[in-house]
Design an enzyme around this catalytic site. Structure first.
Site: not given
Ligand code: PEP
Length: 253
Positions: A20, A181
């Site tokens: 990200k 997240g």
């Molecule tokens: C993502 O951003 O694709 C994701 C799966 O985030 P997280 O693993 O933090 O939930």
């Protein structure tokens, strides 16, 4: 077919980190170095990181002599021209990208990436030989309304209609929005049910062996159960991809 797990040995196993909008030159150097030295490359498995675009050159320098691939978190649907702020697939090729994430729920929600735009981005990537990681997933409201299947099929159909037989060169990631997240993961059974639905749809487009990743709060302690399901071929990992020990533990799960 592995008779114990129901898994198809034809399909690649893939774990991809989605950084990200995180990172910095010094922190990236440490993280990339730790990942490169800790990845034991088990047979049939691939590891990749999708970094913010300004850091592609750094990822390329750090990883090009390793088996780890790198990619971008988005790509323009356009090839070139007056599109301020956009990055084209041709530019990503120059930095050695193998992958570009398209249709991440954060882009769908915050940057108005519609199903049509996501499909056009997937096509633009494929045209330049970049593998799009096409994200699909329902919101909590959609799940509670019982429309999970309809939502993910609508999202994947838009892409399949646009890319035609090139669908066999994509990767698909099922990422329930309510699990991203949040620390709340889909159970292996919940995730497998959606993956099985997607697999049937992909098979109809001649793309039955496309790697189908799960994403949404994957951690070292839940990765093995998720990745053990018949139609889950690996993961798209957000927060946990920023810590080398956690990311490597997931990748080796
Ligand atoms: C993502 O951003 O694709 C994701 C799966 O985030 P997280 O693993 O933090 O939930």
């Amino acid at each position: 077919m592995d008779t114990k797990t129901g898994k198809n040995a034809m399909r690649g196993k893939l774990v991809v980190g989605n950084w990200k909008m995180n990172g910095g030159l010094a922190a990236n150097a440490a993280l990339l170095g730790e990942i490169a030295s800790g990845w034991t490359r088990p047979a049939g498995r691939e590891l990749a990181v999708c970094v913010p675009s300004p850091y592609l050159v750094q990822a390329q320098a750090a990883l090009s002599s390793t088996p780890i691939a790198w990619g971008a978190q988005d790509v323009s649907e356009h090839a070139a021209g007056a599109y301020t702020g956009e990055v084209s697939a041709g530019m990503l090729v120059e930095f050695g990208c193998r992958y570009a994430i398209v249709g991440h729920s954060e882009r769908r929600a915050n940057f108005c990436d519609s199903d049509g735009v996501v499909a056009a981005k997937a096509k633009a990537a494929l045209l330049k030989g970049i593998v799009p990681i096409v994200c699909v997933g329902e919101t909590l409201a959609e799940r509670e309304a019982g429309t999970t299947e309809a939502v993910v099929l609508r999202q994947i159909d838009a892409v399949l209609d646009k890319v035609g037989q090139d669908a066999s060169r994509m990767v698909v990631a099922y990422e329930p929005v309510w699990a991203i997240g949040t620390g709340r993961t889909a159970t292996p059974v919940e995730a497998q049910a959606v993956h099985a639905t997607l697999r049937v749809r992909l098979a109809r487009s001649g793309a039955v062996n496309v790697p189908l990743l799960y994403g949404g709060s994957v951690k070292a302690d839940n990765a093995q159960a998720l990745f053990g399901m018949a139609d889950i071929d690996g993961g798209l990992i957000g927060g946990a991809s920023l810590k080398s020990t956690e990311f490597l533990a997931i990748a080796h799960a």
